[in-house]
Design a protein around this motif. Structure first.
Motif, mmCIF file in Angstrom:
data_model
loop_
_atom_site.group_PDB
_atom_site.id
_atom_site.type_symbol
_atom_site.label_atom_id
_atom_site.label_comp_id
_atom_site.label_asym_id
_atom_site.label_seq_id
_atom_site.Cartn_x
_atom_site.Cartn_y
_atom_site.Cartn_z
ATOM 1 N N ARG A 21 -14.919 13.673 13.604
ATOM 2 C CA ARG A 21 -14.868 14.811 14.532
ATOM 3 C C ARG A 21 -13.665 14.775 15.467
ATOM 4 N N VAL A 22 -12.872 13.734 15.372
ATOM 5 C CA VAL A 22 -11.681 13.654 16.225
ATOM 6 C C VAL A 22 -10.577 14.535 15.647
ATOM 7 N N PRO A 23 -10.050 15.463 16.457
ATOM 8 C CA PRO A 23 -8.971 16.316 15.944
ATOM 9 C C PRO A 23 -7.796 15.477 15.467
ATOM 10 N N GLY A 24 -7.272 15.797 14.321
ATOM 11 C CA GLY A 24 -6.121 15.053 13.806
ATOM 12 C C GLY A 24 -6.502 13.921 12.876
ATOM 13 N N LEU A 25 -7.758 13.497 12.880
ATOM 14 C CA LEU A 25 -8.178 12.454 11.938
ATOM 15 C C LEU A 25 -8.802 13.111 10.717
ATOM 16 N N GLY A 26 -8.266 12.828 9.553
ATOM 17 C CA GLY A 26 -8.854 13.349 8.328
ATOM 18 C C GLY A 26 -9.864 12.356 7.770
ATOM 19 N N TYR A 27 -10.548 12.743 6.691
ATOM 20 C CA TYR A 27 -11.539 11.820 6.149
ATOM 21 C C TYR A 27 -10.900 10.595 5.512
ATOM 22 N N LYS A 28 -9.673 10.748 5.018
ATOM 23 C CA LYS A 28 -8.996 9.576 4.457
ATOM 24 C C LYS A 28 -8.647 8.588 5.557
ATOM 25 N N ILE A 39 -9.615 3.580 8.627
ATOM 26 C CA ILE A 39 -9.878 2.931 9.916
ATOM 27 C C ILE A 39 -11.119 2.062 9.807
ATOM 28 N N VAL A 40 -12.182 2.631 9.235
ATOM 29 C CA VAL A 40 -13.442 1.894 9.143
ATOM 30 C C VAL A 40 -13.249 0.603 8.348
ATOM 31 N N LYS A 41 -12.452 0.679 7.256
ATOM 32 C CA LYS A 41 -12.235 -0.525 6.448
ATOM 33 C C LYS A 41 -11.329 -1.519 7.161
ATOM 34 N N ALA A 42 -10.242 -1.004 7.753
ATOM 35 C CA ALA A 42 -9.250 -1.911 8.339
ATOM 36 C C ALA A 42 -9.790 -2.625 9.565
ATOM 37 N N ARG A 43 -10.681 -1.990 10.326
ATOM 38 C CA ARG A 43 -11.126 -2.629 11.566
ATOM 39 C C ARG A 43 -12.096 -3.776 11.307
ATOM 40 N N ARG A 44 -12.622 -3.852 10.088
ATOM 41 C CA ARG A 44 -13.454 -5.004 9.743
ATOM 42 C C ARG A 44 -12.624 -6.278 9.720
ATOM 43 N N LYS A 76 -0.752 3.951 13.376
ATOM 44 C CA LYS A 76 0.420 4.598 12.792
ATOM 45 C C LYS A 76 0.692 4.045 11.402
ATOM 46 N N LYS A 77 0.546 2.723 11.277
ATOM 47 C CA LYS A 77 0.776 2.093 9.968
ATOM 48 C C LYS A 77 -0.213 2.595 8.939
ATOM 49 N N LEU A 78 -1.426 2.885 9.357
ATOM 50 C CA LEU A 78 -2.433 3.382 8.423
ATOM 51 C C LEU A 78 -2.126 4.809 7.978
ATOM 52 N N GLY A 79 -1.115 5.394 8.579
ATOM 53 C CA GLY A 79 -0.786 6.764 8.208
ATOM 54 C C GLY A 79 -1.562 7.782 9.024
ATOM 55 N N VAL A 80 -2.132 7.353 10.161
ATOM 56 C CA VAL A 80 -2.862 8.290 11.009
ATOM 57 C C VAL A 80 -1.861 9.075 11.855
ATOM 58 N N VAL A 81 -2.008 10.384 11.853
ATOM 59 C CA VAL A 81 -1.115 11.212 12.662
ATOM 60 C C VAL A 81 -1.711 11.315 14.060
ATOM 61 N N LEU A 82 -0.953 10.823 15.054
ATOM 62 C CA LEU A 82 -1.527 10.724 16.398
ATOM 63 C C LEU A 82 -1.281 11.965 17.248
ATOM 64 N N LYS A 83 -0.490 12.883 16.741
ATOM 65 C CA LYS A 83 -0.054 14.015 17.556
ATOM 66 C C LYS A 83 -1.210 14.668 18.310
ATOM 67 N N ARG A 84 -2.271 14.985 17.588
ATOM 68 C CA ARG A 84 -3.409 15.602 18.258
ATOM 69 C C ARG A 84 -4.461 14.580 18.658
ATOM 70 N N PHE A 133 0.828 -1.199 0.000
ATOM 71 C CA PHE A 133 0.000 0.000 0.000
ATOM 72 C C PHE A 133 0.871 1.260 0.000
ATOM 73 N N GLU A 134 1.890 1.217 0.868
ATOM 74 C CA GLU A 134 2.754 2.384 0.993
ATOM 75 C C GLU A 134 3.582 2.612 -0.277
ATOM 76 N N LEU A 135 4.132 1.516 -0.816
ATOM 77 C CA LEU A 135 4.922 1.633 -2.046
ATOM 78 C C LEU A 135 4.059 2.160 -3.182
ATOM 79 N N SER A 136 2.864 1.617 -3.283
ATOM 80 C CA SER A 136 1.976 2.023 -4.356
ATOM 81 C C SER A 136 1.640 3.506 -4.228
#
Lengths: 257, 455
Positions: B356-363, B368-373, B383-391, A120-123
């Protein structure tokens, strides 16, 4: 003993390696895919050169499209173009992971799996570099009216961007030169584009620009300078969007950043 | 560069003048167009037809970035900077002593085509001063676009301004050649407009906007029946307003924006921080602070919340608190005031709440919704999903646990957030807590208008 399939850094090479590993039913731990020229020798491994063929490539393509779906294929194909040593392992791992899902078409959503996440990341990296070059590539008109554009991408993105330009400039003769990987995409007016590798194109002819080229280049450079609002100047913001590595080939940036 | 060539032109022979002219014209008419904000080339997907030149990509393509960090995607020029109006904020107002010039439709076509084939630009953004009358100007714009589309077979992106006061028939004709059309609202309220743009009226601005909306509506119904029908403004319409030239509050601006999206179905509203180009007693006094960029930034953040995050203007601001917080972005600010909704459990919360969570974008929220299934998520997975946890870290739990012990309490979260705060301008960083919601142009606040909130 762990088997390592050694192949060329091309789609055909990587897919052929996957074909061999898949056919022999190797699990993730028992095999690896390594790229020629980027080999890192390990102990207790058997190195197998892969016999590459279009037939194998197509078989793997069909396999992925059928079981993982078109979108996943697009991601895998892009990941295979990345400048990354372990991309073969990531793709093979993703295909094995898909087997264990009840709906294998959802594989690219399974981002908590490390290999899927890697693909995913590479793509994403390849995709975004290709997208950047769709905008940042600059053509210059050579004396024969041919448009020449040189790029120096990290990943092998030439095949990602050539269809875009073929659709955009169908009635032009153009060529795009990938200086990093020594490849050309060549398009003749009204025809399909082709990929040219390992062939010498007369470099000296690329320097001769057409009569009007200088005029349009300086009109454009002046435009870019004028459009900026002085009281809002923000070089850091500019840098973030347009990193330095793209600039040497860009008409408006030449001769000073 | 342009200035130099300008000086050289004087005294040159007629034969040599023509070529130099195009440099000079381009300089003048680019300089006059640069205060227009929109340079987006998005909203329409179109393959080339194999014969002409050009195509369009839905996401839009940026071709360069100017020194102010703004994207250059389109050849943004005025047709002419000769103008009969006297808008006080505008560089091209009739009472200003600036060099005036106009392009010819041929020159516009040549520049566009030659720039486009070298991949400098994604298309053309054509605006104009008002030459003689709105209809006369609109006719010239039409002529340029018609040439470009039919004689040059240009299939790239075209953004054109609808001139307020031009006849509906002309606007309709232009709309079938352009991808995006925009009418500038100029200022958020009718009072502001009366004060600074005496020749323009709110009604004249909203009429073409409504016209384009209706026409698009009809066109989409026609397209449903006949796929080959020509498309009318396929990328939709946008508008822009100047921020900080008149004393409206952020709340008033957001209310206007909201009704533009709801009632006029605009694709985008752009905000342009007021830049001092003229001296006029009706304009705010000149300061050394430069344009109110942070305020503009906050408005864009809030604009995003309206369009993609299911927020309402009334949730973000109110009569009592009419301006955005300097220190926190609008979403953070909302969350801090509504801690009763937090912390949010990543593995269970619905999509709307994740947004509505600060720091979470719509992407990130979608991922998250897809991966948690396919398995429960913990902080490492995020973090792996690219979510920025700072806020986000102060507002979420994974499997019932926060990342580290956190007191869900406004004071302490605010303090923590400030430690990792976004890059703010120096003046703001030095502000203390007490001045939390002051703005750089705050002196205006004493007598702000109350009527005419909505368009």
């Amino acid at each position: 003993m762990k088997k390592i399939y050694v192949c060329n850094d091309t789609i055909t090479g990587i897919f052929s390696a996957i074909y061999d590993a898949w056919k022999e039913g190797r699990e993730e731990k028992e095999c690896g895919i390594a790229l020629k020229g980027m080999l890192e020798q390990e102990l207790f491994c058997e190195y197998l050169p892969v016999e590459e063929s279009i037939h194998k490539e197509q078989a793997v393509e069909r396999l992925i499209k059928k079981h993982l779906g078109g979108q996943a294929y697009a991601d895998i194909w892009q990941a295979a173009l990345a400048a990354d040593r372990d991309k073969g392992d990531a793709i093979y791992g993703t295909m094995l992971a898909a087997r264990r899902l009840c709906d294998s078409k959802k594989i690219m959503e399974h981002l908590s799996h490390p290999q899927v996440e890697r693909v995913f990341e590479l793509s994403r990296k390849v995709g975004s570099e290709a997208h950047n070059y769709k905008g940042f590539l600059r053509f210059r008109e050579l004396s024969g009216g041919i448009l020449y554009g040189g790029i120096a991408p990290k990943n092998r993105i030439l095949t990602c961007i050539a269809p875009h330009f073929a659709d955009r400039l169908p009635q032009e003769n153009w060529l795009i030169h990938d200086k990093t990987h020594h490849m050309y995409a060549v398009h003749e007016a009204g025809k399909e584009w082709v990929l040219v590798e390992n062939e010498r194109i007369q470099e000296e002819r690329l320097g001769q620009v057409s009569e009007n080229e200088q005029m349009y280049a300086s009109l454009w450079t002046a435009f870019c300078r004028t459009i900026s609002i002085e009281s809002r100047e923000n070089p850091r913001c500019q840098m973030q969007h347009l990193p330095l590595r793209y600039r040497p080939e860009m008409t408006e940036m030449a001769g000073g950043v | 560069m342009g200035e130099d060539t300008g000086i050289q032109t004087i005294g040159l022979k007629q034969t040599e003048k023509r070529e130099l002219d195009i440099y000079e014209k381009l300089h003048i008419l680019t300089d006059a167009a640069k205060y227009d904000v929109a340079c987006t080339s998005s909203g329409v997907d179109r393959r080339g037809d194999g014969k002409g030149m050009g195509n369009c990509e839905k996401a839009g393509i940026c071709h360069s970035f100017s020194a102010d960090g703004r994207c250059i995607s389109l050849l943004k020029i005025l047709f002419t900077n000769e103008c009969i109006y006297d808008c006080k904020y505008c560089v091209n107002r009739v009472s200003n002593d600036v060099r005036r010039t106009s392009f010819t439709p041929d020159e516009i076509c040549r520049l566009t085509m030659e720039f486009y084939r070298r991949n400098y630009i994604e298309g053309l953004f054509l605006s104009s001063g008002i030459l003689k009358s709105p209809d006369y100007t609109m006719e010239l714009l039409y002529e340029s676009l018609y040439k470009l589309r039919t004689e040059c077979h240009f299939q790239g992106y075209i953004h054109v301004k609808a001139i307020p006061g031009a006849s509906p028939e002309l606007i309709r004709k232009v709309g079938f050649l352009a991808d995006r059309m925009s009418v500038n609202l100029e200022l958020p309220t009718a009072e502001g407009l009366k004060l600074l743009a005496p020749h323009k009226s709110r009604k004249n601005i909203l009429t073409p906007m409504r016209l384009v909306q209706k026409e698009r509506d009809e066109n989409s119904r026609e397209l449903a029946l006949y796929r080959q029908t020509p498309k009318f403004v396929p990328a939709g319409q946008s508008t822009q307003m100047i921020i900080g030239a008149t004393p409206e509050s952020d709340y008033q601006i957001m209310k206007v924006t909201e009704s533009l999206y709801k009632k006029f179905e605009l694709k985008r509203v752009f905000y342009s921080a007021f830049v001092h180009v003229n001296e006029d007693k009706a304009l705010p006094a000149r300061t050394d602070d430069g344009p109110p960029l942070l305020r503009e930034h906050r408005l864009y953040q809030a604009d995003w919340l309206l369009r993609y995050y299911h927020f309402q203007a009334d949730e973000l601001l109110s009569e009592e608190e009419p301006n955005f917080n300097v220190l926190f972005d609008p979403k953070c600010n909302w969350a801090l005031r509504h801690l009763e909704y937090f912390p949010v459990e990543i593995n269970r919360a619905d999509y709307e709440m994740l947004l509505r969570v600060p720091g979470l974008g719509y992407k990130s929220a979608t991922r998250i919704v897809k991966a948690r299934r396919l398995g429960t998520l913990d902080f490492a997975d995020l973090k792996k999903l690219g979510v920025v946890l700072k806020r986000a870290v102060y507002f979420i739990t994974c499997n019932g646990k926060t990342m580290y012990p956190i007191k869900i309490e406004e004071e302490s979260i605010a303090r923590n957030l400030l430690d990792s705060r976004e890059k703010l301008p120096q003046e703001v960083r030095n502000l203390g807590y007490r001045q939390l919601s002051l703005f750089d142009d705050v002196r205006f606040r004493e007598n702000f208008y109350e009527k005419d909130l909505c368009v």
